[in-house]
Motif scaffolding. Sequence first.
Motif, mmCIF file in Angstrom:
data_model
loop_
_atom_site.group_PDB
_atom_site.id
_atom_site.type_symbol
_atom_site.label_atom_id
_atom_site.label_comp_id
_atom_site.label_asym_id
_atom_site.label_seq_id
_atom_site.Cartn_x
_atom_site.Cartn_y
_atom_site.Cartn_z
ATOM 1 N N ALA A 1 0.964 -1.216 -0.128
ATOM 2 C CA ALA A 1 -0.101 0.032 -0.074
ATOM 3 C C ALA A 1 0.986 1.354 0.011
ATOM 4 C CB ALA A 1 -0.853 0.118 1.077
ATOM 5 N N PRO A 2 0.490 2.408 -0.396
ATOM 6 C CA PRO A 2 1.028 3.797 -0.439
ATOM 7 C C PRO A 2 1.483 4.102 1.040
ATOM 8 C CG PRO A 2 -1.125 4.155 -0.963
ATOM 9 C CD PRO A 2 -0.986 2.747 -1.095
ATOM 10 N N ALA A 3 2.838 4.583 1.073
ATOM 11 C CA ALA A 3 2.805 5.158 2.289
ATOM 12 C C ALA A 3 4.181 6.536 2.119
ATOM 13 C CB ALA A 3 3.776 4.331 3.078
ATOM 14 N N TYR A 4 3.507 7.480 2.778
ATOM 15 C CA TYR A 4 4.390 8.909 2.642
ATOM 16 C C TYR A 4 4.931 9.139 3.951
ATOM 17 C CZ TYR A 4 2.114 9.155 -1.890
ATOM 18 O OH TYR A 4 1.721 8.880 -3.336
ATOM 19 N N ALA A 5 6.066 8.705 4.174
ATOM 20 C CA ALA A 5 6.454 8.921 5.644
ATOM 21 C C ALA A 5 6.896 10.390 5.862
ATOM 22 C CB ALA A 5 7.954 8.110 5.938
ATOM 23 N N CYS A 6 6.448 10.647 7.167
ATOM 24 C CA CYS A 6 7.001 11.867 7.733
ATOM 25 C C CYS A 6 8.040 11.782 8.835
ATOM 26 C CB CYS A 6 5.616 12.636 8.408
ATOM 27 S SG CYS A 6 4.842 11.680 9.710
ATOM 28 N N GLY A 7 8.541 12.738 9.236
ATOM 29 C CA GLY A 7 10.006 12.711 9.842
ATOM 30 C C GLY A 7 9.941 11.847 10.966
ATOM 31 N N CYS A 8 8.861 11.854 11.916
ATOM 32 C CA CYS A 8 8.955 10.970 13.103
ATOM 33 C C CYS A 8 7.945 9.844 13.001
ATOM 34 C CB CYS A 8 8.873 11.964 14.519
ATOM 35 S SG CYS A 8 7.060 12.878 14.360
ATOM 36 N N GLY A 9 7.487 9.464 11.983
ATOM 37 C CA GLY A 9 6.616 8.219 11.864
ATOM 38 C C GLY A 9 6.335 8.049 10.445
ATOM 39 N N ALA A 10 5.258 7.154 10.400
ATOM 40 C CA ALA A 10 4.897 6.850 8.948
ATOM 41 C C ALA A 10 3.460 7.206 8.673
ATOM 42 C CB ALA A 10 4.814 5.284 8.628
ATOM 43 N N LEU A 11 3.100 7.722 7.643
ATOM 44 C CA LEU A 11 1.605 8.163 7.120
ATOM 45 C C LEU A 11 1.321 7.322 6.135
ATOM 46 C CD1 LEU A 11 -0.297 10.389 7.982
ATOM 47 C CD2 LEU A 11 0.536 11.718 6.135
ATOM 48 N N VAL A 12 0.206 6.408 6.582
ATOM 49 C CA VAL A 12 -0.315 5.553 5.442
ATOM 50 C C VAL A 12 -1.865 6.083 5.126
ATOM 51 C CG1 VAL A 12 1.142 3.725 6.232
ATOM 52 C CG2 VAL A 12 -0.958 4.037 7.304
ATOM 53 N N HIS A 13 -2.377 5.704 4.018
ATOM 54 C CA HIS A 13 -3.521 6.033 3.550
ATOM 55 C C HIS A 13 -4.325 4.937 2.643
ATOM 56 C CE1 HIS A 13 -2.106 7.432 -0.307
ATOM 57 N NE2 HIS A 13 -1.073 7.885 0.566
ATOM 58 N N ALA B 1 8.457 9.213 28.801
ATOM 59 C CA ALA B 1 9.909 8.999 29.698
ATOM 60 C C ALA B 1 10.843 8.581 28.634
ATOM 61 C CB ALA B 1 9.734 7.912 30.833
ATOM 62 N N SER B 2 12.158 9.200 28.984
ATOM 63 C CA SER B 2 13.360 8.969 28.182
ATOM 64 C C SER B 2 14.588 9.734 28.693
ATOM 65 C CB SER B 2 13.373 9.614 26.643
ATOM 66 O OG SER B 2 14.084 9.275 25.861
ATOM 67 N N ASP B 3 15.620 8.909 28.632
ATOM 68 C CA ASP B 3 16.723 9.120 29.388
ATOM 69 C C ASP B 3 17.816 9.960 28.513
ATOM 70 O OD1 ASP B 3 17.454 6.862 27.983
ATOM 71 O OD2 ASP B 3 18.358 6.084 29.897
ATOM 72 N N ARG B 4 17.196 10.015 27.014
ATOM 73 C CA ARG B 4 18.190 10.506 26.012
ATOM 74 C C ARG B 4 17.142 11.174 25.280
ATOM 75 N NH1 ARG B 4 18.656 6.856 21.526
ATOM 76 N NH2 ARG B 4 17.402 4.935 21.986
ATOM 77 N N LEU B 5 17.616 12.310 24.482
ATOM 78 C CA LEU B 5 16.635 13.132 23.449
ATOM 79 C C LEU B 5 16.740 12.471 22.037
ATOM 80 C CD1 LEU B 5 16.692 16.894 23.403
ATOM 81 C CD2 LEU B 5 15.644 15.428 21.816
ATOM 82 N N VAL B 6 15.762 11.628 21.875
ATOM 83 C CA VAL B 6 15.633 10.993 20.564
ATOM 84 C C VAL B 6 14.513 11.280 19.866
ATOM 85 C CG1 VAL B 6 14.334 9.138 21.756
ATOM 86 C CG2 VAL B 6 15.638 8.462 19.586
ATOM 87 N N TYR B 7 14.747 11.465 18.529
ATOM 88 C CA TYR B 7 13.601 12.009 17.651
ATOM 89 C C TYR B 7 13.553 10.909 16.469
ATOM 90 C CZ TYR B 7 10.653 15.014 14.724
ATOM 91 O OH TYR B 7 9.495 15.552 14.002
ATOM 92 N N PRO B 8 12.421 9.895 16.642
ATOM 93 C CA PRO B 8 12.416 8.973 15.505
ATOM 94 C C PRO B 8 12.243 9.266 14.353
ATOM 95 C CG PRO B 8 10.905 8.656 17.506
ATOM 96 C CD PRO B 8 11.151 9.850 17.480
ATOM 97 N N MET B 9 13.150 8.833 13.316
ATOM 98 C CA MET B 9 13.129 8.984 11.928
ATOM 99 C C MET B 9 13.132 7.915 11.091
ATOM 100 S SD MET B 9 13.179 12.447 11.327
ATOM 101 C CE MET B 9 14.034 12.427 9.658
ATOM 102 N N ARG B 10 13.323 6.698 11.638
ATOM 103 C CA ARG B 10 13.773 5.547 10.717
ATOM 104 C C ARG B 10 12.611 5.271 9.629
ATOM 105 N NH1 ARG B 10 17.340 1.735 11.799
ATOM 106 N NH2 ARG B 10 17.539 2.565 14.063
#
Length: 361
Positions: free
Chosen positions: A15-27, A210-219
């Motif tokens: 299915a098509p997916a247009y990912a965005c910076g911190c997640g995935a956008l599917v439609h 909660a997070s002991d490090r500053l992380v921004y999901p991009m994978r």
Amino acid sequence: MVFALLAVQLGSLVAPAYACGCGALVHDPASRLNVDRETSAVRWDGHREQIVMSLTVAGNAKQAAWIMPVPHRATVTLGDNALFDALDSVTAPVHRTRDHFWPHSDDWPFGSGSGNDGASAVPPRADAPAVGVVGRQRLGPFDVARLTATDPGALDSWLRQNGFRLPDGMTNDLKPYVDRKWEYVAVRLAPDHKGGTLAGILDPLKLTFASDRLVYPMRLSRRARNPQTLGLYVLAAHRMEPRSSIGGLPPDVTYAGKVPAGGALGHFADGERYLTALEQSFPVPSRIDGDHELRRAASDRPFQRVIYEEKLLTAGGIPVWLLTVGGVLVVFVVAALLLVSARRRRPVVPPPPVHAPPPLS
């Protein structure tokens, strides 16, 4: 075993997916949806992280789902639209005038003379079920489900019930999150009015975990088909920087400085914080190889962009270069005239008399 279950359940879905910076956008496969820009504000105090994200989308999709992995169980609320207005105001470039002596191409006598163009995860119990929806809530136009990361089948089931499917190939991108027992926030997006389509700037959502490090999901953004642009505002105790470019162009710092008190930004900062604004482009999203992890920069040196408006230096409305050049010419002319005049007034000395030779004897 969890990843094997994920692969069996989702590996054959396309299915098509247009990912965005911190997640995935599917439609819906029959529609199209592009993420033109993603802007996020992140606040981290060393133990807890908050992400407020705003998406600008375009297309004809009537509904979509946004999926974001988080390291610990998250709470989800609506974000404040005024936050991004305040961030834009604080980080905007300052305009200054810079005089120049010699004329530029748009100054007299070469141009019109205007000269004003600017530069321009909570660990699961041993007896916990393999699939679990830990929460479901309605936030304005959003239907938000919080799903455990221990079994991707929960995510698949939620998407199927809402008419969506995970895209092919995302199983490999999900594996690192599954291995680390992350969880998911899945959000069903729908237009505000019946029969409408998703377009423009969507209402922001705020996630707290909660997070002991500053992380921004991009994978998950590596599944994007179009080049991606990320605007990231980071609030922490010090100036922050990404550990690496994770497959994109080197991030640019567009602002660094202390957060002013009061207003939407001061409320979000929740105390004295340091704001770092970053811009990054991902021309080839498939090269994204991880999540952004941010660390303290070498110094808290402030930075703000400056746009200079070039202005020809004048005195009394007359270009200084013209006055200077003209003055030098006048000095030379006057000096030449004085030299000529002095030569004319100098007395003429008669030549010495010529004596006749003595007669021959």
